[in-house]
Scaffold this active site. Structure first.
Site, PDB file in Angstrom:
ATOM      1  CG  ASP A  62       3.082  -4.925  10.265  1.00  0.00           C
ATOM      2  OD1 ASP A  62       1.997  -5.456  10.598  1.00  0.00           O
ATOM      3  OD2 ASP A  62       3.332  -4.572   9.104  1.00  0.00           O
ATOM      4  N   GLY A 104       0.789  -1.211   0.000  1.00  0.00           N
ATOM      5  CA  GLY A 104       0.000   0.000   0.000  1.00  0.00           C
ATOM      6  C   GLY A 104       0.823   1.265   0.000  1.00  0.00           C
TER       7      GLY A 104
END
Length: 429
Positions: free
Chosen positions: A135, A21
């Site tokens: 993450d 993204g």
């Protein structure tokens, strides 16, 4: 977007290998050293934002100082007009996400430990350096194939979650707390605010990833992101009974890592690794029940009919150690069964897939080797190359003494299935 052949200092862009993204990933070659590298660059529409650009390159400086055999280290940074990128070691092999997507059965407990004990050690090292990943997920654990065929897990994308959080904040200026990470793998406190993420948040994400490798499904599910976040904050998931029975230690470690309250989780990755190394206790003894004395007035039920007999399989001679189904297609290689022994036997291989196992309908059947699974592994020929792929067995498949999941084969290599060795000979092209 960069073009193949484009020069960035001493680096030549070879090809694009992925995108997300907020960034593209390319494979580079150093024109002087000839070495291969990966380059993660901010998308063109983001690279002009000075705050995002600064945050992105700052994280590269932090990652460059992490030196651990299971962490992909940033080796360089590129900051020129129109390009902000992090140069990293290039890893041959896919991610744990790809392994899970391609798997047909959950990984055996031993393989789960082979993946996560090095990851826990790497993450503990980063935590000691005051760096929180934020993450952890299967896509950020790469599975490097070493020259000897062994697999080595490698952690990647340290701190990149900060950049994602910065982008999220730009699109929602009124939000009080910014989430940094990937929904589905984030801890309850991380869902509320990135500033709440600490060591125990990474441990929660590790627990989610371990659960997914052990079951092939994520623990927290829902039709929308809101439903997934609600399941995380309420601790709504189900530990499969099959996993508790197969490996109670692993099930307990995952359960503790997924506790909703941070204080109830492991306080460090070292403590989690120590718990994962704890051997499972022996099963309790099965005590025979003494039937109660029969009442003279009790009625004796009629005997149940015997179950129907299963359909018979073709019988093998009692002393058969090897049975090979005949091949109709042309030979493209040979497996030598138990090479260098009096029982050595050459088995022709064709272009079709060859299943090796104990089941009688396998192409190569090893009925007397109790270490061999019913369908242990597959040998196949693709694009001019022979391969072997293990079917997620407990004892694994070895090439030249090293356990492998999927491995290209070369002439003269030894493949060990259970306790039975084979030597692979490729037919000359």
């Amino acid at each position: 977007m960069l073009e193949s052949g484009q020069m960035l200092g001493n680096y030549e862009v070879i090809e694009e290998i992925g995108q997300g993204g907020f960034a593209w990933v390319y494979r580079l070659e150093h024109t002087v050293l000839g070495s291969q590298h990966a380059l993660k660059v901010l998308r063109a529409e983001l690279v002009g934002d000075p705050q995002i650009r600064h945050r992105f390159l700052s994280e590269a400086r932090i990652t460059a100082n992490l030196r651990h055999p299971n962490i992909i280290r940033a080796t360089d940074a590129i900051a020129i007009p129109g390009v902000a990128g992090i140069v990293m070691d290039f890893i041959e092999g896919g991610s744990l996400e790809g392994y899970i997507a391609a798997a047909t059965a959950p990984a055996p407990p031993g393989r789960i430990r082979d993946v996560f004990l090095p990851v826990l050690d790497a993450l503990h090292y980063a935590h000691c350096a005051k760096i929180i990943h934020r993450d952890i997920k299967p896509a950020n654990i790469l599975m490097e194939t070493l020259p000897d065929g062994r697999l080595r897990p490698m952690l990647v994308d340290f701190g990149v979650a900060r950049v994602r959080g910065e982008l999220a904040a730009r699109h929602a200026q009124t939000q009080i707390g910014t989430r940094m990470g990937t929904v589905g793998y984030m801890s309850p406190e991380q869902l509320e605010s990135a500033t709440a993420a600490d060591v125990r948040s990474d441990i929660f994400s590790l627990g989610v990833t371990m659960f997914e490798l052990a079951t092939l499904t994520p623990p927290f599910q829902g039709a929308t992101q809101f439903e997934v976040m609600k399941a995380i904050t309420s601790g709504s998931y189900t530990m499969p009974a099959s996993l508790r029975q197969a490996d109670p230690v692993l099930a307990r470690v995952i359960t503790r890592a997924l506790e909703t309250r941070p204080a109830d989780r492991f306080d460090s990755c070292a403590a989690m690794a120590e718990a994962l190394r704890t051997p499972a206790p022996p099963p309790p003894p099965v005590l025979a029940r003494t039937p109660p004395p029969a009442s003279p007035d009790a009625l004796t039920p009629p005997p149940l009919p015997p179950p129907p007999a299963p359909a018979p399989l073709p019988e093998l001679p009692p002393d058969t150690a090897l049975h090979v189904r005949p091949l109709a297609s042309p030979t493209r290689g040979t497996l030598t069964y138990r090479p260098d022994t009096d029982d050595a036997e050459d088995i022709p291989l064709s272009g079709q897939d060859m299943i090796i196992g104990r089941a009688r309908d396998c192409d190569i059947c090893l009925p007397r080797d109790t270490w061999v699974a019913r369908r242990h592994c597959r040998i196949f020929f693709r694009d001019g190359q022979w391969w072997v792929r293990d079917h997620g067995t407990a004892n694994g498949t070895l090439v030249n003494g090293q356990m492998v999941l999927k491995q290209a084969l070369h002439g003269g290599e030894t493949i060990t299935i259970g306790q039975t060795p084979f030597r692979f000979v490729a037919q000359a092209q």
